[in-house]
Design an enzyme around this catalytic site. Structure first.
Site, PDB file in Angstrom:
ATOM      1  NE  ARG A   1      -7.805  24.329  26.041  1.00  0.00           N
ATOM      2  CZ  ARG A   1      -8.940  24.956  25.721  1.00  0.00           C
ATOM      3  NH1 ARG A   1     -10.008  24.260  25.390  1.00  0.00           N
ATOM      4  NH2 ARG A   1      -8.987  26.276  25.732  1.00  0.00           N
TER       5      ARG A   1
ATOM      6  CG  ASP B   1      -2.111  -0.936   1.043  1.00  0.00           C
ATOM      7  OD1 ASP B   1      -2.323  -1.419  -0.078  1.00  0.00           O
ATOM      8  OD2 ASP B   1      -2.826  -1.182   2.046  1.00  0.00           O
ATOM      9  N   GLY B   2       2.007   1.218   0.667  1.00  0.00           N
ATOM     10  CA  GLY B   2       2.890   2.374   0.681  1.00  0.00           C
ATOM     11  C   GLY B   2       3.424   2.711  -0.698  1.00  0.00           C
TER      12      GLY B   2
ATOM     13  CB  ALA C   1      -4.536  11.398  23.732  1.00  0.00           C
TER      14      ALA C   1
ATOM     15  CG  ASN D   1      -4.234   5.682   3.514  1.00  0.00           C
ATOM     16  OD1 ASN D   1      -5.124   5.203   2.826  1.00  0.00           O
ATOM     17  ND2 ASN D   1      -3.186   4.973   3.898  1.00  0.00           N
ATOM     18  CD  GLU D   2      -3.485   8.429   7.395  1.00  0.00           C
ATOM     19  OE1 GLU D   2      -2.316   8.465   6.945  1.00  0.00           O
ATOM     20  OE2 GLU D   2      -4.144   7.372   7.461  1.00  0.00           O
TER      21      GLU D   2
ATOM     22  CG  ASP E   1      -1.462  13.222  22.621  1.00  0.00           C
ATOM     23  OD1 ASP E   1      -1.234  14.118  23.468  1.00  0.00           O
ATOM     24  OD2 ASP E   1      -1.237  12.018  22.842  1.00  0.00           O
TER      25      ASP E   1
END
Length: 266
Positions: A148, A45-46, A185, A122-123, A150
């Site tokens: 607020r 995929d990469g 997070a 992808n993102e 990560d």
């Protein structure tokens, strides 16, 4: 038909690339690295992600097909032992074109009026290099929350099985033109509050991130990364462009999900 073959660069992938190129030429196809109509990606995929970004300006004229020389991928569905069959399909068989939605990312800066535009297969992720990311999140032009934590991940449907899934985001079928905003997070207490759940936004809805703290930010678009301290805003939406895959046989999305994360079972 014009074609090109890309490789992950290992010995197995390079050998397959050489064999595929020679076989397609024997069948009368023309190798054209500048203007291919079909791109055969050999690796994983990469490798296909890299090919997508190398040819992102030719998405309307180009289709992709992937051969995996490692683990089964979500984009690379052919195996090395099937190369001869695939070559015959490419040379002799009209193929179905399957389109997947993409993510448009527009980055605006304080120190220039010029904007940077990217496409993600992808993102896109947004993080602070040090400390927490603090940013306002506007959806469809309206304030939604102050985040607020990560960082944030904005994924395509086909990318929902990648980093987004690791963040407990939902898996979305790529036939749905949408994007997903997933938290990393987040800080939630009496003072700070976010929705705390992944958000699935439809086509034509924009998600605007406006950083509030003066920190260096790291933005990734698929496998590429950039660091900047002068970011004014990051706008995400479903892109007008689609990525096009050449399908010579069924490649069901839910079957791929099952094989990748559940297995075949007993």
């Amino acid at each position: 038909m014009h074609f090109t073959v890309t490789s992950r660069g290992d010995d197995v992938s390079d050998a397959l690339k050489k064999d595929i190129t020679a076989s397609l030429k024997e069948h009368g196809l023309t190798e054209n690295k500048a203007e291919p109509e079909i791109i055969i990606s050999v690796g994983g995929d990469g490798t296909l992600l890299q090919a997508f970004h190398d040819y992102h300006e030719r998405l309307e004229q180009t289709c992709f097909v992937g051969i995996h020389t490692g683990h089964l991928g979500f984009y690379a569905d052919w195996q090395p032992e099937e190369v001869e069959k695939l070559v015959i399909h490419i040379a002799k068989t009209p193929f179905q074109v399957v389109e997947y939605p993409l993510l448009e990312v527009v980055v605006r800066h304080y120190d220039t009026k010029e904007t940077d535009r990217y496409l993600a297969l992808n993102e896109c992720t947004v993080k602070a290099l040090e400390g927490s990311l603090v940013c306002n999140v506007d959806i469809k032009g309206e304030p939604f929350e102050t985040f607020r934590g990560d960082g944030l991940c904005i994924s395509t449907p086909s990318g929902s099985t990648a980093y987004n899934k690791a963040l407990s985001g939902a898996i979305i079928h790529p036939s749905l033109p949408s994007m997903q905003l997933t938290e990393m997070a987040s800080i939630n207490n009496r003072v700070y509050r976010t929705v705390g759940s992944p958000l699935v936004l439809p086509q034509h809805h924009t998600c605007l991130l406006k950083p509030l703290n003066d920190v260096e930010m790291q933005i990734t678009v698929d496998h590429t990364s950039m660091v900047d301290q002068s970011i004014k805003s990051i706008q995400c939406r479903v892109a007008e462009e689609n990525v096009r895959f050449a399908r010579f046989r069924p490649f069901p999305f839910w079957k791929r999900v099952k094989e990748s994360f559940i297995g075949e079972g007993e």
